[in-house]
Design an enzyme around this catalytic site. Structure first.
Site, mmCIF file in Angstrom:
data_model
loop_
_atom_site.group_PDB
_atom_site.id
_atom_site.type_symbol
_atom_site.label_atom_id
_atom_site.label_comp_id
_atom_site.label_asym_id
_atom_site.label_seq_id
_atom_site.Cartn_x
_atom_site.Cartn_y
_atom_site.Cartn_z
ATOM 1 N N ASP A 69 0.850 -1.172 0.000
ATOM 2 C CA ASP A 69 0.000 0.000 0.000
ATOM 3 C C ASP A 69 0.898 1.238 0.000
ATOM 4 O OD1 ASP A 69 -3.004 0.697 0.274
ATOM 5 O OD2 ASP A 69 -1.970 2.143 1.548
ATOM 6 N N GLN A 70 0.396 2.312 -0.570
ATOM 7 C CA GLN A 70 1.216 3.509 -0.699
ATOM 8 C C GLN A 70 0.439 4.749 -0.292
ATOM 9 O OE1 GLN A 70 2.231 5.242 -4.674
ATOM 10 N NE2 GLN A 70 4.275 4.596 -4.085
#
Length: 192
Positions: A69-70
């Site tokens: 995830d970013q």
């Protein structure tokens, strides 16, 4: 050898993982990605990367599951995917002449043993001064509305940068391959 599963439907992450030449499957995890009150960007991406991997463990009981995830951070605020031209324009206007820090959470879960490896990989983009015409021209050409920060570093978005800093440029696209290879080797997976 255990099989690899990418806990994502992102074509960007799938393309990155395919660079390693390893066979893998992908499946989108069904998790709530809501930012919790008081949660830092680093805590958010770490939590979501792990949750994505764990969400598929029961369905894939003998896999190495990759969750990622970013978050993009500008002026201590998390900026997400813009989804529209206007929001993308606002994000790039705010980024103009500034630095945006990208934090990519990465988790590798061995669903057979429950062992998880996790890390957060930072990468910073220093933007050029961008005028309105350049921003609008870029957005019309590339349409990066599904990308945190409103650009595609693997495409024309690179022209918006003055400089970058970080250990793994693939983390900017959403899947830090250097750290992932470390995790796979540590899990006993044979990486060429």
């Amino acid at each position: 050898m255990r099989r690899l599963l990418l806990a994502s439907s992102s074509p960007y992450r799938q393309e990155l993982l395919s660079r390693l030449g390893l066979p893998f499957e992908s499946c989108a995890p069904d998790i709530d990605e809501t930012h919790l009150p008081g949660e830092s960007a680093e805590q958010l991406v770490n939590r979501l990367a792990e949750q994505k991997a764990r969400a598929l463990a029961e369905r894939y009981p003998n896999h190495l599951i990759i969750g990622s995830d970013q978050a993009a951070v500008l002026d201590s605020k998390i900026i997400g995917k813009p989804h529209t031209f206007e929001r993308a324009k606002q994000q790039l206007q705010s980024a103009s002449g500034n630095s945006v820090r990208f934090l990519t959470g990465l988790a590798l879960l061995d669903s057979a043993t429950g062992r998880i490896q996790a890390d957060c990989i930072p990468f910073t983009v220093h933007f050029r001064e961008l005028d309105e015409a350049r921003i609008e021209r870029y957005l019309r050409i590339e349409k990066p509305y599904d990308c945190a920060g409103s650009f595609k570093a693997e495409g024309l978005g690179i022209s918006l940068f003055r400089a970058t800093e970080g250990e793994d440029v693939t983390s900017l696209v959403g899947l830090p391959l250097i750290r992932l290879v470390d995790m796979l080797l540590n899990a006993g997976y044979d990486v060429p």
